[in-house]
Design an enzyme around this catalytic site. Sequence first.
Site, PDB file in Angstrom:
ATOM      1  N   HIS A 145       0.855  -1.193   0.000  1.00  0.00           N
ATOM      2  CA  HIS A 145       0.000   0.000   0.000  1.00  0.00           C
ATOM      3  C   HIS A 145       0.886   1.237   0.000  1.00  0.00           C
ATOM      4  CE1 HIS A 145      -3.845   2.052   1.824  1.00  0.00           C
ATOM      5  NE2 HIS A 145      -3.196   2.867   1.008  1.00  0.00           N
ATOM      6  N   HIS A 162       1.153   4.806  -2.517  1.00  0.00           N
ATOM      7  CA  HIS A 162       0.739   5.595  -3.696  1.00  0.00           C
ATOM      8  C   HIS A 162       1.997   6.269  -4.206  1.00  0.00           C
ATOM      9  CE1 HIS A 162      -3.591   5.321  -2.665  1.00  0.00           C
ATOM     10  NE2 HIS A 162      -3.090   5.167  -1.461  1.00  0.00           N
ATOM     11  N   HIS A 176      -9.612   0.802  -1.289  1.00  0.00           N
ATOM     12  CA  HIS A 176      -9.566   1.489   0.003  1.00  0.00           C
ATOM     13  C   HIS A 176     -10.981   1.419   0.588  1.00  0.00           C
ATOM     14  CE1 HIS A 176      -5.800   3.088  -1.412  1.00  0.00           C
ATOM     15  NE2 HIS A 176      -5.661   3.933  -0.413  1.00  0.00           N
ATOM     16  N   ASP A 183       1.686   4.110   2.722  1.00  0.00           N
ATOM     17  CA  ASP A 183       0.633   4.916   2.081  1.00  0.00           C
ATOM     18  C   ASP A 183       1.217   6.061   1.260  1.00  0.00           C
ATOM     19  OD1 ASP A 183      -1.977   5.484   1.393  1.00  0.00           O
ATOM     20  OD2 ASP A 183      -2.584   6.244   3.355  1.00  0.00           O
ATOM     21  N   ASP A 184       1.596   7.166   1.898  1.00  0.00           N
ATOM     22  CA  ASP A 184       2.152   8.335   1.203  1.00  0.00           C
ATOM     23  C   ASP A 184       3.340   8.845   2.021  1.00  0.00           C
ATOM     24  OD1 ASP A 184      -0.057   8.869  -0.920  1.00  0.00           O
ATOM     25  OD2 ASP A 184      -1.160   8.631   0.957  1.00  0.00           O
ATOM     26  N   GLU A 214     -11.203   3.406   5.883  1.00  0.00           N
ATOM     27  CA  GLU A 214     -10.130   4.315   6.339  1.00  0.00           C
ATOM     28  C   GLU A 214     -10.819   5.369   7.210  1.00  0.00           C
ATOM     29  OE1 GLU A 214      -8.214   6.543   3.189  1.00  0.00           O
ATOM     30  OE2 GLU A 214      -6.628   7.291   4.516  1.00  0.00           O
TER      31      GLU A 214
END
Length: 346
Positions: free
Chosen positions: A25, A27, A205, A286-287, A208
């Site tokens: 996961h 991005h 997703h 994630d980011d 969340e």
Amino acid sequence: MFEVKPVAAERLPELLRLMPKAELHIHIEGSLEPELMFALAQRNGLTMKYPDVESLRRAYVFDDLQSFLDIYHAGTLVLRTEQDFYDMTHAYLARAAADKVVHAEIFFDTQTHTGHGLSADVVISGLHRACVDARTEFGISASLILCFLRHLSEQEAFECLEQALPHRDKLVGIGLASSELGHPPEKFARVFAKARALGLHLVAHAGEEGPPAYIWSALDVLKVERIDHGVQAVKDAALMARLAQDRIALTVCPLSNLKLRVFATLAQHSLGQLLQAGITATVNSDDPAYFGGYINQNFTETFAALGLTAQHAWQLARNSFEASFIDDSMKKRYLDRLRETFENFV
Ligand code: ADE
Ligand code: ZN
């Protein structure tokens, strides 16, 4: 059954850093560090809204998912050429390899970039070329998952899929990202059915910020194989049982949840409860350029906050390979490397 030896709390961060793992996961646009953002802006003759890297970093304070997505979207404006997408992906894979990520399944979207006048071909070609090169350069395997943006329409998701089809061989799966609340998975039932018919793996997703109902519909309507985040599942006992029973993996991102205020503190994070319930949870970033850490930072901070142990480390790393979309022989090779790391850790 492999028996994990106890590890003293002060040695645990070292084990977490050393153990081979898969990241499921991430991005890729969320890995774009301010330094590279400024360099790409300059290369493309663009002016940044912030005067320097430090002031941009100071703006990375978020109230929720949407406040993050707005600034994240602004950051993607510097990406203009195939080489830009290559450089961003190459930088992430180098950083991930340093964290002992041996396999990555990378989320990207084309809708952001086609919205800026680029073609899907430019995006996918740059990302894919970096994934191919990383295998020899860093010894890391990487594959690509195309995410539809859920705040856009079903029709736009169909167009996105259509534009990506000439690159079908470069994609391992389809995902669903962006603003969750108000955009339930079932909005994309038909386009996910089409992707499924094309033999693509499916993830989304869900849970969340959104309710457990979104996780149920991602499973039952979209028929996804993994849930991204899914941390709200703890509010629904029947859902917890379903996730455990059907071995549905959750790609959990603790620092993201902290920065987007899904949990007020890491000590309140639901990862421990998910593992306790026998759910195949994994840890991911994630980011990472926005949330204060790559995968190992997620591991070390969450383990410290929740008091997790070497047994949990083993389980989480194992889950990351079990839940990945690699073939069985590659899975076995990575799991063997994981076992060796634990055996040799003294
Ligand atoms: N796109 C990038 N990061 C995301 C997240 N945490 N949730 C939904 N969409 C995203
Ligand atoms: Zn995400």
